[in-house]
Scaffold this active site. Structure first.
Site, PDB file in Angstrom:
ATOM      1  N   GLN A  28      -9.714 -83.207 -76.298  1.00 47.25           N
ATOM      2  CA  GLN A  28      -9.204 -82.601 -75.071  1.00 47.25           C
ATOM      3  C   GLN A  28     -10.064 -81.406 -74.683  1.00 47.25           C
ATOM      4  OE1 GLN A  28      -5.601 -80.094 -74.581  1.00 47.25           O
ATOM      5  NE2 GLN A  28      -4.823 -81.744 -73.284  1.00 47.25           N
TER       6      GLN A  28
ATOM      7  N   CYS B 187      -1.853 -76.477 -69.491  1.00 48.67           N
ATOM      8  CA  CYS B 187      -1.590 -75.313 -70.340  1.00 48.67           C
ATOM      9  C   CYS B 187      -1.086 -74.147 -69.493  1.00 48.67           C
ATOM     10  CB  CYS B 187      -2.859 -74.898 -71.080  1.00 48.67           C
ATOM     11  SG  CYS B 187      -2.606 -73.450 -72.147  1.00 48.67           S
TER      12      CYS B 187
ATOM     13  N   HIS C 299       3.905 -83.529 -68.633  1.00 51.92           N
ATOM     14  CA  HIS C 299       4.907 -82.662 -69.261  1.00 51.92           C
ATOM     15  C   HIS C 299       5.875 -82.253 -68.158  1.00 51.92           C
ATOM     16  CE1 HIS C 299       5.857 -78.831 -71.822  1.00 51.92           C
ATOM     17  NE2 HIS C 299       6.935 -79.415 -71.339  1.00 51.92           N
TER      18      HIS C 299
END
Length: 329
Positions: free
Chosen positions: A76, A106, A175
């Site tokens: 990643q 993130c 997510h």
């Protein structure tokens, strides 16, 4: 959807639909080996690597180290500069990556303030340029992991995901929280369902997958092509394998006993030290406290494990606790 069939990501066949999420400071080689013991066919990810840092390093960072037998495996990357990401992706392929995953989710300030991570949700043009640059740089599938939006007032995942697919991404992991949520509140899986309805590439569900039951509920609600486990594996590297086993067989594995979890903790500590030396001891402290849950004396043990200075001290604490549990059983 038949969740026992292989999952196709571009040219790559995966024989498991359960993924271990990349986690900064966690998913190193030692941790991945533990997860893979119980989930040999699951996709694993390295910790995220900043693309621009690779340009200035003379040696490939340890964070990108992949075991020669580790498959399937993805590296990643994160950054906001498409050219750096293209170069970094080529290095990742040389290291053995089978897919390149681009972090666009993130929420940490030090990442977002520099244009990386979830800040790309606010800059979809740059995100598109990044995906195109990486796709044009490598011959392996390029995937994207992101969130549903910046905040409740800026949920743009449907348009964003469509643009990532159009740019060449061959899988999206969502997510189901906003950047503003961080890791708080509840993941809104319904947005994953909506993404799945508009994309033709595989969609992987992420967020609040802490048990086999949660994974089943998420897959049923979203229609996603698979699930990705994140914080549920902290101190519990068995989770990915438990979910995978259920999806394959319809049967539940018996959960590991407290003693079995502490045996795993001991192995994790010893291997972190072998791999990283004294730095491994410092990193092991947090892992050990995650393992020490769910039994009498766990709170006191966590406090003691946070202060260990060497392997022997940690092994002694864990062995004594296992002896106590054995006598109590």
């Amino acid at each position: 959807m038949n969740l026992t069939t292989p999952l196709q990501i571009g040219s790559l066949h995966l024989h498991s639909r359960v993924f271990q999420s990349p986690l900064s400071g966690v998913t190193d080689l030692v941790f991945r080996r533990l997860v893979r013991r119980y989930a040999p066919d699951s996709m694993m990810y390295t910790e995220m690597v900043q693309a621009s840092s690779l340009r200035h390093l003379k040696e490939i960072p340890r964070i990108m180290e992949i075991d020669a037998n580790e498959r399937p495996i993805s590296i990643q990357l994160f950054d906001c500069r498409a050219d750096f990401l293209g170069e970094a992706a080529q290095i990742a392929v040389q290291q053995g990556a089978q897919t390149i995953d681009i972090n666009m989710g993130c929420p940490v300030n030090k990442i977002t303030k520099n244009g990386g991570g979830s800040s790309l949700l606010r800059d979809p043009d740059t995100a598109v340029a990044i995906v195109k640059a990486v796709v044009n740089s490598v011959d392996i599938p390029v995937t994207v992991k992101t969130r549903i939006g910046w905040s409740d007032d800026e949920i743009n995942i449907l348009d964003f995901a469509q643009r990532m697919q159009d740019a060449g991404a061959q899988m999206m992991t969502i997510h189901a929280r906003t950047r503003a949520q961080g890791y708080n509140g509840t993941a809104n899986w319904d947005w994953i369902r909506r993404v799945k309805e508009v994309l033709s590439i595989p969609v992987i569900a992420n967020g609040d997958i802490f048990s086999v039951e949660a994974a089943i509920a998420c897959l049923e609600q979203t229609g996603a092509d698979g699930v990705m486990c994140s914080r549920g594996t902290l101190g519990y590297p068995f989770l990915v394998g438990e979910i995978d086993y259920f999806l394959r067989t319809g049967e539940r594995l018996a959960p590991p006993s407290s003693i079995a979890r502490l045996e795993c903790a001991k192995e994790h500590l010893q291997n972190l030290y072998l791999y990283k030396g004294d730095r491994g001891i410092l990193q092991a402290r947090k892992h050990l406290t995650w393992y020490a849950k769910g039994f009498s004396g766990a709170a006191e043990l966590r406090t003691q494990l946070q202060e260990i200075g060497n392997v022997a001290a940690g092994v002694d604490l864990l062995d004594r606790q296992m002896e106590l549990l054995d006598r109590e059983s």
